[in-house]
Every structure is written in structure tokens, then in C-alpha cells.
Design an enzyme around this catalytic site. Sequence first.
Site, PDB file in Angstrom:
ATOM      1  N   SER A 140      87.763  78.664  75.607  1.00  0.00           N
ATOM      2  CA  SER A 140      88.755  78.279  74.613  1.00  0.00           C
ATOM      3  C   SER A 140      88.592  76.798  74.253  1.00  0.00           C
ATOM      4  O   SER A 140      87.537  76.393  73.774  1.00  0.00           O
ATOM      5  CB  SER A 140      90.159  78.588  75.150  1.00  0.00           C
ATOM      6  OG  SER A 140      91.133  78.459  74.146  1.00  0.00           O
ATOM      7  N   ASP A 347      93.627  58.142  61.405  1.00  0.00           N
ATOM      8  CA  ASP A 347      92.300  57.529  61.586  1.00  0.00           C
ATOM      9  C   ASP A 347      91.612  58.054  62.854  1.00  0.00           C
ATOM     10  O   ASP A 347      91.016  57.299  63.604  1.00  0.00           O
ATOM     11  CB  ASP A 347      92.414  56.002  61.636  1.00  0.00           C
ATOM     12  CG  ASP A 347      93.333  55.497  62.750  1.00  0.00           C
ATOM     13  OD1 ASP A 347      94.065  56.324  63.336  1.00  0.00           O
ATOM     14  OD2 ASP A 347      93.314  54.278  63.032  1.00  0.00           O
ATOM     15  N   HIS A 400      90.645  87.127  73.600  1.00  0.00           N
ATOM     16  CA  HIS A 400      90.439  85.712  73.877  1.00  0.00           C
ATOM     17  C   HIS A 400      90.295  85.418  75.367  1.00  0.00           C
ATOM     18  O   HIS A 400      89.584  84.488  75.754  1.00  0.00           O
ATOM     19  CB  HIS A 400      91.607  84.911  73.301  1.00  0.00           C
ATOM     20  CG  HIS A 400      91.454  83.431  73.411  1.00  0.00           C
ATOM     21  ND1 HIS A 400      90.640  82.701  72.581  1.00  0.00           N
ATOM     22  CD2 HIS A 400      92.007  82.539  74.274  1.00  0.00           C
ATOM     23  CE1 HIS A 400      90.693  81.419  72.915  1.00  0.00           C
ATOM     24  NE2 HIS A 400      91.523  81.301  73.928  1.00  0.00           N
TER      25      HIS A 400
END
Length: 429
Positions: A140, A347, A400
Site C-alpha cells: 500500500s 510548495d 488490497h
Amino acid sequence: MSEPATRDRFWLSDHTFTVPLDHADPDGPTIEVYGREVRRDREERPWLLYLNGGPGFSSPRPLGGEGWLRRALADYRVLLLDQRGTGRSTPVTRNTLARLGSPARQAEYLTRFRADSIVRDAELVRKALSVDQWSVLGQSFGGYCAVTYLSFAPEGLKEVLITGGVPGLGVTADDVYRRLFATVVDRNAAHYERFPEDVDRARRVVDHLRANDIRLPSGRALTTTTFQSLGSQLGSETGSTRLHYLLESPFDGPDLSDAFLVEVERELGWTATYPLYSVLHEASYADGPGATAWSGSRIRAEFTGFGVDDPGPPLFTGEVIDPAVFDTDPALVPFREAAHLLARKDDWPPLYDAAQLRANRVPVAAAVYRDDMYVDRELSLETARTIAGARPWLTAEWGHDGLRASNGAVLDRLIGLVVKPAGGPGPAG
């Protein structure tokens, strides 16, 4: 030769490493990173670094019955890394954060706990262990870290195995959530088709929560949004069944039962243990400049069914952080101001280098789960095609959590793929 490990016995060794808080300032403040070495016996085997899911989850504490770990120990000595801020590494908690002072200082500190810093930690750990190159297994979010590793420090890698964790490249958090919410809608439909009686039960709970101030045993408010977040388990192998059992008897007469509230708290109570998950989840998608701005909450509004007044069955949400959780969850309230500052940060440095990935020479094998609710399949396959020589395996057999649920079969398949000569994208079916 020492006695080999049985199902519940293996050799464990502790390792603690001192690393810079900010790798751009190697002479500045330091933190500690912990790794647990696991070996089946005293035989020398190559190293495999395991990077766990998250962000913000510590590495698993093995008991011996884990099929994937038994398969790994047949070929490797495994280092279970507590990624910075988790487990026995220098922790990030409400107390440690408070000692930093202002929310701005807290937010700046938290920016040092993403995949780029985790990879640089791993490189220092590798060198401290005198390892020329090692294999990496990423589950994951750990797979996201592995792709960051391939981008910025491929010289330390012998091979990379990824399971349910190939990130998209050049995409924003909005792009990711927009795709994932479409999958979440499908998962809700599949759940209600399997358990149609849950439609009325879930609706009754939602209506009750709208009309009443309900508190979990910890004092945390159980809001409609909090209740819907129980859908995060729908992406696991047994998640739909667990949710159904939770909804079997939610009421005691006109009131929600104590048993139901205790079970809900058990499902949600991990936030106190792993606060970094909620704080840094959206930041893990910030691959370069641009604010995430609580992307998951914004994109959810684009889909009908998640609003409490929307027609049809109430939809449960998936892996999404609603900013209200920092007001309603006592474990997360101390992180509120820093979390909002991180959501506004625009940023962020890049997490991946597409040019380096196109020039990759490290063998890579990746399990891509067709119906993954947490990592978009198409984005994963597109990235796998970008990574030169990568061998993706697209499978509908596992979800998953296939690494854990498959009793070693997923890892065995990946090991088999990566040892073969890489020639093109490899199998995708």
C-alpha cells in the site's frame, strides 16, 4: 546451526538508528528510527526491507502465523521498519507535537515525515547495516515509498516488490480521489446488494445521529460523517461482512445500543495510536507544488449519495479524511491547526522522478488489484508501464490486503516474477 523457526518461533533482533530530522540538514536535529530484524534461523540470507502501509502506521509485530512473512523468510532476512514517527521510532504524538510550540512549527516538523524522508532514512539504515543492495517489499503506502526509492536512490536496490501500492504519476490529490470515489460508490452498491437489509438499518442510524448528540465511550462525537467513515473497511477482504455484522443490532429500543457504540469505537479507535495517518494522508498524494486543500472532502461533494439528504441508501465513505475529524475526535484535536496548515501548503517537493523511472534498471514486480478501493488500478498500470522493466500482475483474485489474506501466495507470485528477466511490461492478467 541454531534451531529453525516453527510456525510461531523465529529469531528477532532490535536495531535503532539515528537519522537527521531534515536530510537536507544532516548536522541539524536528529530522530531515531527502529527496525525489527526477523530471521527463520541463523543462516545468512539477503536482506528484505518491508515498508508497511499508512502513512503513519508502525510495522507489524509478527506472531508467527503470517503467511507472507513465512514465505519471505524462506529467501530473506526481513527488516520490519517502523517508519519515522511510528512505533518504536521517535514518535509523533499530541504530546511531542505540543512541545514544538506554535502550529507553524508543528506543521513544518510534520512535513519531514513523508515518503521522501522515509526513503532517505532507509538508505542510511542500509549503509549502517553494511548492505550493498537490498530488496524492498512495499505494501500500500509502502509501495508508494518504494516508487520514491526507485526515483531517488535506485543504487541501493536489488529488486522491488509492490503489492497494492503503485501510485499515479503527475496527478493531483483531486485526480486520485475522483477516481477512488467512483470505486467507493460501486463498493457500496455491492455491499447493499449482498446485504439489502442493511439499507434500512444504516438509514435509521443516520436519521438518529442527525436528531441526537451521540457520544462514543471515549467522548468522541458520533456524527453522520463519522458513521459513514466506517466504509473505509469495505476495501478489505472481510470488510463488507464486518460492516454487516456491525449493523445487525444497532439499537436498544429507541436508542443506539452500548454494544453498537463500543464496536464503532473499536473500528475507529486507532486514530489515537496512529494520528499521523489522518494528518499526513492527503500530503502523501502531494507530488510537487499545489495545496491539497482537503481534497477528499471536496471531491466527495461531487458524488450523489454521500450527503445525508441525498436520495437512495446512505453511502459509506472510503479512505478519506474529513477535516471535521480534527474537531470531533479528541485524539486528533491537538493536531487541528497544524493539519489545516498542511492542507494549505502549496510548495511540496516532488515524490517521484518520471525520467528516472523510465530509465530504471532495478527489477520490479507489482501486484495491482483490479477492484482496489484505495489505489486506483488504471493509475497503477500507467505508472507500471512508465517504470522500465516493471512486471505488473493485474489480479481480481485478491483485494488490497492480498499480501496478508493470501497466506503467502501473492508474495510468492511476485518473487517468481521479479527473478525472471525483465523484458517489457510483463503479465497484466
